[in-house]
Write a protein that holds these residues in place. Structure first.
Motif, short mmCIF file in Angstrom:
data_model
loop_
_atom_site.label_atom_id
_atom_site.label_comp_id
_atom_site.label_asym_id
_atom_site.label_seq_id
_atom_site.Cartn_x
_atom_site.Cartn_y
_atom_site.Cartn_z
N ARG A 15 0.82 -1.21 0.00
CA ARG A 15 0.00 0.00 0.00
C ARG A 15 0.85 1.26 0.00
NH1 ARG A 15 -4.52 -2.12 4.39
NH2 ARG A 15 -5.78 -3.31 2.90
N CYS A 16 2.03 1.18 0.62
CA CYS A 16 2.92 2.35 0.66
C CYS A 16 3.48 2.69 -0.72
CB CYS A 16 4.07 2.10 1.64
SG CYS A 16 3.58 2.27 3.35
N ARG A 17 3.41 1.74 -1.66
CA ARG A 17 3.86 2.03 -3.02
C ARG A 17 2.80 2.79 -3.81
NH1 ARG A 17 7.41 -0.93 0.01
NH2 ARG A 17 9.26 -1.51 -1.18
N ASN A 18 1.61 2.93 -3.24
CA ASN A 18 0.53 3.74 -3.83
C ASN A 18 0.15 3.27 -5.23
OD1 ASN A 18 0.36 5.54 -1.58
ND2 ASN A 18 2.21 6.56 -2.32
N GLN A 19 0.14 1.93 -5.40
CA GLN A 19 -0.31 1.39 -6.68
C GLN A 19 -1.53 0.49 -6.54
OE1 GLN A 19 2.44 -0.22 -9.54
NE2 GLN A 19 4.19 0.95 -8.75
N ASP A 20 -2.02 0.31 -5.31
CA ASP A 20 -3.11 -0.64 -5.12
C ASP A 20 -4.40 -0.21 -5.83
OD1 ASP A 20 -2.38 1.10 -2.87
OD2 ASP A 20 -4.36 0.61 -2.09
N GLU A 21 -4.57 1.09 -6.06
CA GLU A 21 -5.75 1.54 -6.78
C GLU A 21 -5.76 1.00 -8.21
OE1 GLU A 21 -8.43 3.24 -5.81
OE2 GLU A 21 -7.68 3.14 -3.75
N ARG A 22 -4.60 0.80 -8.80
CA ARG A 22 -4.53 0.26 -10.15
C ARG A 22 -5.08 -1.16 -10.19
NH1 ARG A 22 1.02 -0.11 -12.11
NH2 ARG A 22 0.04 -0.33 -14.17
N VAL A 23 -4.86 -1.92 -9.12
CA VAL A 23 -5.42 -3.26 -9.04
C VAL A 23 -6.93 -3.20 -8.97
CG1 VAL A 23 -5.61 -5.30 -7.58
CG2 VAL A 23 -3.37 -4.32 -8.03
N LEU A 24 -7.45 -2.32 -8.12
CA LEU A 24 -8.89 -2.24 -7.90
C LEU A 24 -9.64 -1.82 -9.16
CD1 LEU A 24 -8.95 -0.56 -4.36
CD2 LEU A 24 -9.11 -2.98 -4.93
N HIS A 25 -8.98 -1.07 -10.04
CA HIS A 25 -9.66 -0.57 -11.24
C HIS A 25 -9.32 -1.37 -12.50
CE1 HIS A 25 -9.88 3.06 -8.58
NE2 HIS A 25 -11.11 3.05 -9.06
N SER A 26 -8.54 -2.41 -12.35
CA SER A 26 -8.17 -3.22 -13.51
C SER A 26 -9.26 -4.26 -13.80
CB SER A 26 -6.84 -3.93 -13.26
OG SER A 26 -6.56 -4.84 -14.30
N GLU A 27 -9.66 -4.37 -15.05
CA GLU A 27 -10.69 -5.32 -15.43
C GLU A 27 -10.14 -6.74 -15.57
OE1 GLU A 27 -12.61 -3.98 -18.95
OE2 GLU A 27 -13.52 -2.20 -17.99
N ARG A 28 -8.84 -6.87 -15.75
CA ARG A 28 -8.28 -8.21 -15.95
C ARG A 28 -7.83 -8.88 -14.65
NH1 ARG A 28 -2.75 -8.82 -16.05
NH2 ARG A 28 -1.46 -6.94 -15.97
N VAL A 29 -7.88 -8.16 -13.53
CA VAL A 29 -7.45 -8.74 -12.26
C VAL A 29 -8.65 -9.40 -11.58
CG1 VAL A 29 -6.52 -8.24 -9.97
CG2 VAL A 29 -5.60 -7.05 -11.97
N PRO A 30 -8.55 -10.69 -11.23
CA PRO A 30 -9.66 -11.39 -10.58
C PRO A 30 -10.04 -10.73 -9.25
CG PRO A 30 -8.00 -12.95 -11.33
CD PRO A 30 -7.40 -11.59 -11.48
N ASP A 31 -11.30 -10.94 -8.85
CA ASP A 31 -11.80 -10.31 -7.63
C ASP A 31 -11.01 -10.69 -6.39
OD1 ASP A 31 -13.70 -9.05 -9.12
OD2 ASP A 31 -15.38 -10.29 -8.45
N GLU A 32 -10.53 -11.98 -6.33
CA GLU A 32 -9.84 -12.41 -5.11
C GLU A 32 -8.52 -11.65 -4.92
OE1 GLU A 32 -8.70 -15.54 -8.24
OE2 GLU A 32 -10.45 -14.36 -7.67
N ILE A 33 -7.88 -11.27 -6.04
CA ILE A 33 -6.65 -10.48 -5.92
C ILE A 33 -6.98 -9.05 -5.53
CG2 ILE A 33 -4.66 -9.55 -7.17
CD1 ILE A 33 -4.51 -12.07 -8.75
N LYS A 34 -8.07 -8.50 -6.07
CA LYS A 34 -8.48 -7.16 -5.69
C LYS A 34 -8.75 -7.09 -4.19
CE LYS A 34 -10.45 -5.78 -10.14
NZ LYS A 34 -11.65 -5.30 -10.85
#
Length: 601
Positions: free
Chosen positions: A510-529
């Protein structure tokens, strides 16, 4: 299915899978539900179906949906049913590779089926990595019931059973239902009651079973995180081995000591297994190894014939050729290199030129070792887990060597431009090895699942993840990073130390401030989000929120980092990992800050 009303997410994922796979697979899944099959049976079906779907080349949606269901089953399996599964254990005992009695070895249970199940789990999943017990001798003496045997004792048996509970999901293995910290606690308590009398054994009076029991307790404490006891038991085992004269002494010829062939085999395996454990632990945590040499011959490399199989009990997966003695010999050879790396990086003080040449030589040794592995160890042949873990260990050593002990170098070789070139080369080597660990983890997960992976897998996955996090080009949507995260979430959930580490990993990401990219990605499965999201997508309580419970007792014990336990980098992560799993080592094995030269081949 058990307690379906409590598993809404599981039911939802099952229905989603039935809509995405072909009719044959959907019908098989429906039949499992209709017959009220257990979670392990459902997990086995999913693994088999996923393998068939991948081979047949069906669309990616079906594969992702099956992987999502498997992750859900893994999470549900983490909390055992509140009622006993006696019938299930009795069934498993019918196929267990080892049948042994509960009495006179333990007072925790008189259930032979449960004890046979646990012993079989231990020798299937834990034992092969270090293999410091002679399996045949142990089973023979445990079956005979002689508590005065030098090769089996109540202390050793209860320590082994306490470890084996880590690999079982049955409610009988929990002292408190659903509490990971309580798994195997009753067997551990009985082993600890024996411990004081065995600690009194000195010199030639040490029983081999006592040394083996101490090694088992080191493994157990490293998983559960009891303060300082991991190092305490490892050092006790090393002291016992020195007392027996099998390590750090002149050559010892066991053939002249009027020992039985069974005892000679057992002593050899224990001494060399201890050597491997010592080099793994100290190299992992950036300290010089205590075991300098083993004073007796290794076991015969060809002891395991091609007909000897590793059977993945209790799953329905296909058996593999074991190659256990060949693996053991290769692991010993790698341990020599690991010992030298630990001494060079974390103890020796040499000038920058010698540092460079020595690191180049160690790198060349590692690469020659890897090139010399038997063709049967190839990853594409999908060998048994201990061989996959051996390759993970090789890549972990490469990362440590390339990154120069994860320290900040104060002296550099050559010009500033030369330093930058070397540093980039070292980063590339580290990243390549992290990706190889990701590949090995995927094979492990596809072939065997990650639920019963040896605890070394948790270390290797964590190292690879933080190596990727530290790389200048870190991308949270990197497929290898996401794959490693899923594997790590599974292995971490099965021990208290793993849960602490996973909490710290999430905070660090979370400190890398990239987790929002995971949440908004359509190709990332829900369990990873959900793994990275600050709130679950369903607005339900965070499944991993309680992983931090208990961490407050470590407050003030970490040299760096804020109270939220964010790890600033690989080295900081390893210091935290060491403190959580093994405690503070108070013998004269201080960690050197870093080596004094940059390096890359």
């Amino acid at each position: 299915m058990e307690d379906q009303s409590d598993h809404g997410d599981l039911l939802h994922d099952i229905l989603k899978v039935m809509r995405s796979v072909n009719e044959t697979h959907a019908r098989g899944l429906f039949e499992l539900m209709r017959t009220e099959s257990s979670l392990p049976q459902l997990r086995s079906y999913i693994d088999r179906t996923l393998s068939e779907v991948q081979v047949s080349g069906e669309d990616n949606e079906a594969i992702h949906t099956l992987q999502g269901l498997r992750s859900t089953v893994d999470r549900e399996s983490d909390t055992p049913p509140l009622r006993p599964n006696i019938m299930d254990v009795q069934y498993l005992c019918n196929v267990a590779p080892f049948r042994v009695p509960a009495r006179p070895w333990t007072t925790v249970t008189d259930d032979d089926a449960l004890v046979s199940h646990l012993v079989s789990l231990y020798f299937t999943w834990d034992y092969p990595f270090y293999a410091f017990v002679d399996c045949k001798a142990f089973i023979h003496h445990m079956t005979m019931g002689n508590v005065d045997s030098d090769l089996c004792s109540p202390f050793l048996v209860n320590a082994l059973l306490a470890n084996a509970c880590y690999y079982s999901q049955y409610s009988e293995t929990y002292a408190v239902p659903g509490d990971v910290m309580s798994k195997g606690r009753k067997f551990l308590a009985e082993a600890e009651r024996y411990l004081p009398s065995y600690q009194l054994e000195k010199g030639e009076g040490v029983r081999l079973a006592s040394l083996q029991g101490a090694l088992l307790l080191y493994e157990r404490y490293a998983m559960s995180g009891e303060d300082d006891l991991g190092y305490t038991m490892l050092n006790l085992a090393i002291d016992m081995a020195q007392g027996l004269g099998v390590i750090n002494r002149d050559h010892l010829d066991l053939a002249k000591m009027q020992l039985s062939e069974e005892m000679i085999r057992s002593v050899r395996r224990t001494a060399w297994g201890l050597f491997q454990a010592d080099t793994v632990v100290h190299t992992n945590f950036l300290k010089p190894s205590r075991v300098d040499r083993v004073s007796i011959k290794r076991i015969d490399r060809d002891e395991s014939g091609p007909e000897e199989l590793w059977v993945p009990y209790p799953t329905e997966k296909r058996p593999r050729r074991s190659w256990l003695s060949q693996y053991f010999d290769e692991s010993c050879q790698l341990s020599f290199i690991a010992r030298d790396i630990s001494r060079h990086l974390y103890q020796d003080t040499t000038d920058s030129g010698d540092q460079y040449r020595r690191k180049q030589d160690l790198y060349d040794q590692l690469r020659r070792w890897e090139r010399g592995l038997p063709a049967s160890f190839a990853t594409e042949l999908r060998p048994p887990p201990h061989i996959l873990l051996l390759r993970m260990r090789y890549h972990a050593l490469l990362i440590g060597l390339a990154r120069d002990g994860f320290g900040v170098q104060s002296l550099f070789l050559g010009s500033e431009e030369h330093r930058k070139t070397l540093d980039k080369s070292a980063q590339d080597i580290s990243l390549a090895s992290a990706r190889e660990i990701s590949l090995l983890a995927r094979v492990h997960q596809e072939e065997f699942g990650m639920e019963r992976a040896h605890q070394f897998a948790t270390y290797a996955l964590m190292l690879a993840l933080f190596t990727m996090l530290d790389h200048p080009s870190f991308d949270i949507l990197d497929d290898d990073f996401l794959s490693l995260t899923i594997a790590f979430s599974i292995t971490a959930s099965h021990s208290q130390v793993g849960r602490y580490l996973f909490h710290m990993f999430r905070q660090s990401v979370r400190c890398r401030n990239q987790d929002e990219r995971v949440l908004h990605s359509e190709r990332v499965p829900d369990e990873i989000k959900e793994l990275f999201g600050r709130h679950s997508l369903s607005q339900m309580p965070d499944r991993w929120g309680n992983y931090a419970d208990g961490l407050e007792r470590y407050r003030g014990s970490f040299p760096r980092g804020p109270w939220d336990y964010v790890a600033s980098g690989v080295r900081d992560m390893l210091e935290k990992y060491e403190r959580l799993s093994l405690g503070n080592q108070e013998v004269s094995l201080s960690r050197r800050p870093s080596s004094h030269s940059n390096w890359a081949p």
